[in-house]
Design a protein around this motif. Structure first.
Motif, PDB file in Angstrom:
ATOM      1  N   LYS A   8      33.245  74.171  64.530  1.00  0.00           N
ATOM      2  CA  LYS A   8      33.428  74.053  65.976  1.00  0.00           C
ATOM      3  C   LYS A   8      32.208  73.361  66.546  1.00  0.00           C
ATOM      4  O   LYS A   8      31.116  73.938  66.581  1.00  0.00           O
ATOM      5  N   LEU A  44      29.565  72.418  69.084  1.00  0.00           N
ATOM      6  CA  LEU A  44      29.069  72.933  70.351  1.00  0.00           C
ATOM      7  C   LEU A  44      28.338  71.783  71.024  1.00  0.00           C
ATOM      8  O   LEU A  44      27.993  70.806  70.415  1.00  0.00           O
ATOM      9  N   HIS A  45      28.097  71.913  72.262  1.00  0.00           N
ATOM     10  CA  HIS A  45      27.411  70.827  72.951  1.00  0.00           C
ATOM     11  C   HIS A  45      25.984  71.191  73.140  1.00  0.00           C
ATOM     12  O   HIS A  45      25.701  72.300  73.522  1.00  0.00           O
ATOM     13  N   LEU A  97      28.977  74.644  65.011  1.00  0.00           N
ATOM     14  CA  LEU A  97      29.081  76.025  64.550  1.00  0.00           C
ATOM     15  C   LEU A  97      30.011  76.036  63.349  1.00  0.00           C
ATOM     16  O   LEU A  97      31.169  75.642  63.450  1.00  0.00           O
ATOM     17  N   TRP A 128      21.028  83.132  69.477  1.00  0.00           N
ATOM     18  CA  TRP A 128      22.265  82.552  69.986  1.00  0.00           C
ATOM     19  C   TRP A 128      22.071  82.263  71.468  1.00  0.00           C
ATOM     20  O   TRP A 128      21.844  83.161  72.260  1.00  0.00           O
ATOM     21  N   SER A 157      24.368  78.059  76.726  1.00  0.00           N
ATOM     22  CA  SER A 157      24.881  76.744  76.336  1.00  0.00           C
ATOM     23  C   SER A 157      26.066  76.850  75.404  1.00  0.00           C
ATOM     24  O   SER A 157      26.925  75.977  75.402  1.00  0.00           O
ATOM     25  N   TRP A 158      26.096  77.874  74.576  1.00  0.00           N
ATOM     26  CA  TRP A 158      27.093  77.911  73.513  1.00  0.00           C
ATOM     27  C   TRP A 158      28.249  78.857  73.794  1.00  0.00           C
ATOM     28  O   TRP A 158      29.208  78.892  73.035  1.00  0.00           O
ATOM     29  N   VAL A 184      24.744  77.786  63.151  1.00  0.00           N
ATOM     30  CA  VAL A 184      24.789  76.728  64.162  1.00  0.00           C
ATOM     31  C   VAL A 184      23.834  75.654  63.674  1.00  0.00           C
ATOM     32  O   VAL A 184      22.620  75.835  63.654  1.00  0.00           O
ATOM     33  N   ILE A 210      34.557  76.142  76.555  1.00  0.00           N
ATOM     34  CA  ILE A 210      33.677  77.170  75.984  1.00  0.00           C
ATOM     35  C   ILE A 210      34.068  78.509  76.576  1.00  0.00           C
ATOM     36  O   ILE A 210      34.228  78.638  77.791  1.00  0.00           O
TER      37      ILE A 210
END
Lengths: 585, 420
Positions: free
Chosen positions: A30, A32-33, A38, A85, A89-90, A242, A367
């Protein structure tokens, strides 16, 4: 003809075996930005209670199974984690936070025992055995790092009342433990395909421990069919990480980051000062990075694990359907209707590769917003006392959140519970001191025997922030109780926040500096203190025991008196010598 | 009438100073946090924590924070909570200080320091009035800081001073009750029993004298044992189990809490390796208890002085000393004004004590807050502090012994003497 019934029996038995123990694995990727990925590796296998007790291990690892039997453990959860984590953001944590632990090692288990002491003994057996199996210092989880949470952890199976009386929940943390490749290797050895085929072949210590956040977890839970006593034991191995795409693309034989060549810089040309020697970095969040499995993980996936034969697709990737994804030939692609996921069935004998080229795409996978944002830090200054502040924010505009906040603190942080304050302020800026704490469970620490356990149930209304603060005092420890790097400080286990049954959030660990004595001076301290005590005792003793006389009445011991005495002695000796000589002559 | 006015003025001024300091913002909490005033067994903040746990049905003795007597919990539950209405706690501490001063005045008025039953000092006319002695106690900065910092050692001080006051007035039974209360609160006043029993024996009222010393001490010991038993039983009823014994008296004996203080024990046992801990704990306790026997036997004729000396010994060699122990020693010292001229090193001693008083907090700050000094700085100051007090102790002992000796050798007055 006679062979037919035995053949039939064999077929039936093998079918039973196949039905009662199955194994499947899946990798979910996945992005993430910005430019983070991830990767979630999940391995799950089941075994029936009967085969477990008969030591008939097929997909369930024998080494772990025998440890669980020896320590009478019904349910086990073991976590190795590193990194932080970034919830802002995530978004929400993978698996709701249920497959991760605090930084370092975290272990909790339901142990069967009749008394508390027996449970402690079995817990000790369990931690020592797991420490050997995973090459981690789990044997340092002693009574000072173990707590028995009351409100925070729920067993996976709701046991019937008769059996739950002798089940003890014990929770231990080791925040100082550094997780590294020596913990990954035994983890891979527990898998049926042992890291040689399937998704586990992608796992490499160099890439995994270079991640911004990673977590390895093992959950052993009994799964019972409701209503019957038919139970199976399920073991789930999960590795989440991540990865920073740019950092992972750095080749392994050239890991040192070197400045990018001038031509390769991505500059924002719309800036007025853009020139050949001035470059403003281009905002590439609208652009997706290009990456492939072999670039990120170091090599492509070596086929699929032949033991995972239940038909689930092994590799899934969560990108919008508009994103271009190229998979190696032989892999069948199945797109999901939700529009954000596609899965690949990996062929057994070919290497599997996945590549995503660079693409300008505005559509992003939404998200998931976490239910609660939590952060915890120290307040105050100095090495005598301090305070802890936990800021818990409910971002939702409509729902209140009911959660349990659990702290497990070492004994040398002397908590002052009467200073615990909870202040609530809602998004409009209003603040009040209402009772947000619904329930509290507190077990104070005992010096060198037990740590502090604090569990607080809090109800936080929508769009509000709760700030929990309390004071503590720092203790000074004995010379031998400091670790070798004493001035680094001590790691304090993260706070565990449990929301309902399936969401769990952990804050970061804290680093507590304690006042240190001078380690070079044990001998000097002992002799100096003894000297002071001797001076005091000696002067008092002298005064009590001796008697007073005038100065002139005492025997003199000055130089003239001594010379007289010495001369008198010499004269006496000479006389004796002369007398003897006269006598003999 | 004028004495009563002076007394009232003194008490009023002392109470006013303390009230003023209590109301200044932040000062009580600052002093409560200072290690020179609060020790793990007397700290007011820990008392508040113990009270909180006690009021919420968690045993305060099942934790490592609260190490004080259970009856203090009962006492402080009777007055409103210090957090919400601090004025009641402040008034309680001020009244305890004034009560200690009253007891001290009774001791001074009795003249026991100048002339006991077996000894009369030739210099006893040179003495300070009881009001001056009480003023020296009440306006001593150590006493004021102790009062504003609110450690629970003030209750022990008050009980000890009342025990001595009752002893000089001949009320043996009340004296023994008071000393058993003091021993119950902190463990060390039990060592005051031999000289106190002698003082009671000397000052018995002539109406019902017990001539035999053995019978008298046996009787007093029985009273102390009985009252301690009663107090411990009451504590058992309050807390519901005997775990308070290990948590209060065990902490003083075994020193699990190594928080810095002005004494010698903490750093010694920080740097001590584990295998030798028990041996040195035994040695330190033996050392502390050994002074009582020798002093009592040698200075049998002046039991009040033995008590003064033992206070000085406690101030230096106790496991968790603080400036309140120094303040009780300084309270009893003005009673021996008549031997001050015989002391040899008063300037040096007072300089050392002042030096340690001012540099101690500075070096503690350097170690704990600034981080530019290490623990040795503060440790060195504790050594200097102990040396200063031992010097004072030896000096005043010399002065009293010389005073005693000059009764049999009056021609040696003013001449130099040595010891052999």
């Amino acid at each position: 003809m006679r062979q037919l019934p035995s053949l039939l029996l064999l077929l039936v038995l093998s079918a039973c075996v196949f039905a009662s123990s199955d194994y499947h694995e899946q990798l979910v990727l996945k992005p993430l930005h910005p430019s983070l990925l991830l990767a979630s590796f999940n391995f799950q296998s089941k075994t029936s209670w009967a085969s477990f007790e008969q030591q008939n291990f097929r997909y369930f690892p024998r080494s772990l199974g025998q440890i669980l039997q020896h320590a009478n453990t019904r349910e086990l959860h073991l976590r190795f984690s590193l990194g932080r984590w970034d919830a802002e953001s995530w978004g929400a944590r993978p698996w709701g936070g249920t497959r991760e632990g605090g930084t370092g090692v975290e272990l909790w288990a339901w142990v069967e025992a009749d008394t508390d002491e027996e449970a402690e003994g079995r817990w000790l057996t369990l931690t020592n055995a797991l420490s050997g199996l995973f090459c981690a210092s789990l044997n340092f989880i002693d009574s000072t790092r173990t707590t028995r949470p009351v409100m925070s952890f729920q067993p996976a199976e709701q046991y019937s009342n008769s059996s739950s009386e002798n089940l003890h929940l014990l929770h231990g943390t080791l925040p100082r433990e550094v997780v590294c490749t020596e913990n990954l290797t035994p983890f891979l050895k527990l898998l049926p395909c042992k890291g040689k085929a399937g998704i586990s072949s992608l796992l490499d210590g160099h890439k995994l421990f270079d991640a911004s956040w990673q977590s390895m977890s093992i959950d052993v839970t009994p799964v019972c069919v409701p209503g019957t006593s038919e139970c199976q034991l399920q073991i789930t191995h999960t590795i989440d990480m991540v990865l920073d795409i740019q950092r992972s693309k750095r080749p392994r034989d050239n890991p040192i980051p070197r400045p990018v060549a001038n031509e390769d810089l991505k500059c924002d040309t719309s800036k007025p000062y853009h020139s050949h020697d001035t470059c403003y970095p281009l905002d590439t969040s609208a652009q997706e990075e290009d990456w492939s499995l072999s670039q990120i993980f170091g090599h492509s996936m070596k086929g699929s694990c032949p033991l995972a034969n239940d038909g689930t697709d092994q590799v899934c990737i969560n990108v919008p359907h508009a994103r271009n994804v190229f998979a190696s030939s032989g892999a069948a692609e199945h797109k999901d209707e939700s529009g954000y996921s596609r899965c690949y069935e990996v062929p057994a004998d070919q290497d599997f590769e996945l590549a995503l080229p660079q693409q300008e795409i505005s559509e992003k996978v939404p998200i998931e917003q976490p239910l609660l944002y939590a952060e915890r830090s120290f307040i105050g200054y100095g090495q005598e006392r301090g305070g802890v502040q936990a800021i818990l924010t409910n971002p939702s505009l409509i729902d209140a959140v009911d959660f349990v906040y659990m702290e497990s603190l070492p004994w040398f942080m002397k908590l002052y519970l009467h200073t615990l304050k909870a202040k609530i302020s809602n998004g409009n800026g209003k603040s009040s001191k209402d009772d947000v704490i619904q329930e509290m469970y507190y077990q104070p620490a005992l010096d060198r025997k037990r740590g502090t356990q604090l569990e607080v149930r809090i109800l936080i209304p929508a769009n509000s922030t709760v700030i929990l603060t309390y004071d503590f005092e720092k203790a000074i420890l004995r010379y031998t109780e400091y670790p070798p790097d004493a001035n680094r400080g001590f790691d304090i286990a993260p706070a565990v926040i449990t929301i309902g049954n399936d969401i769990s959030i952990r804050t970061t660990t804290l680093l507590l500096p304690l006042p240190t004595p001078d380690f070079s001076m044990p001998y000097n301290v002992i002799i100096l203190t003894s000297t002071v005590m001797a001076l005091g005792f000696g002067s008092v003793l002298n005064l009590l025991v001796r008697r007073f006389v005038g100065v002139d009445e005492a025997e003199k011991w000055d130089l003239r008196a001594i010379r007289f005495k010495v001369a008198a002695m010499v004269a006496a000796l000479v006389r004796k010598f002369r007398r003897r000589r006269d006598h003999t002559e | 009438m004028s004495i009563d006015r002076r007394k009232a003025a003194l008490f009023g001024a002392a109470a006013a100073v303390r009230l003023l300091l209590f109301t200044s913002p932040g000062l009580p909490d600052l002093l409560t946090g200072r290690v020179e005033i609060s020790t793990p067994v007397t700290s007011f903040k820990r008392l508040q924590e113990g009270l909180f746990l006690y009021n919420h049905n968690v045993s305060p003795y099942n934790g490592g924070v609260y190490h004080q007597a259970p009856l203090l919990l009962t006492l402080f539950s009777l007055i409103p909570s210090p957090a919400t209405y601090p004025v009641f706690t402040n008034l309680l501490y001020i009244s305890v200080d004034l009560s200690s001063a009253i007891a001290l005045m009774q001791i001074a008025e009795s003249g026991e320091s100048g002339s006991s039953r077996l000894y009369t000092s030739p210099r006893r006319e040179k003495r300070w009035s009881s009001v001056a002695v009480a003023a020296a106690f009440l306006f001593n900065p150590f006493t004021i800081a102790t009062c504003v910092g609110r450690p629970t050692s003030v209750f022990t001080t008050c009980a000890i001073l009342h025990a001595i006051a009752k002893a000089v007035n001949g009320a043996t039974f009340h004296s023994m009750l008071a000393i058993s209360l003091a021993s119950y609160l902190s463990m060390y006043p039990l060592l005051l029993l031999p000289p106190l029993a002698l003082l009671c024996y000397d000052r018995q009222k002539s109406t019902k004298r017990i001539e035999s010393l053995v019978k008298f001490t046996a009787g007093s010991t029985t009273v102390v044992t009985g009252s301690l038993f009663v107090l411990l039983q009451m504590s058992y009823l309050i807390t519901g189990s005997w775990e308070f014994v290990a948590s209060t008296y065990g902490v003083q004996l075994l020193l699990p809490d190594l928080t810095p203080n002005v004494g010698l024990w903490w750093y010694f046992f920080v740097e001590m390796f584990d295998s030798f801990r028990n041996f040195f704990l035994g040695v330190f306790w033996l050392h502390l208890s050994s002074y009582v026997g020798g002093l009592t036997i040698r200075i049998r004729t002046q039991p009040l002085f033995v008590l003064t000396m033992v206070f000085g010994v406690f101030a230096i060699f106790k496991p968790y000393p603080s400036i309140s122990d120094a303040s009780i020693f300084l309270a009893m010292l003005p009673l021996y004004r008549h031997v001050f001229p015989l002391m040899k090193y008063t300037f040096v001693e007072s300089s050392i004590v002042l030096y340690a008083t001012f540099l101690g907090p500075a070096f503690y700050y350097l170690w704990i807050y600034a981080g530019s000094g290490n623990a040795n700085f503060f440790y060195a100051i504790t050594l200097v502090w102990s040396l200063g007090w031992s010097l004072l102790l030896a000096d005043v002992l010399f002065a009293v012994l010389r005073d005693e000796w000059e009764v049999e050798r009056p021609e040696m007055k003013g001449k130099e003497i040595i010891q052999i």
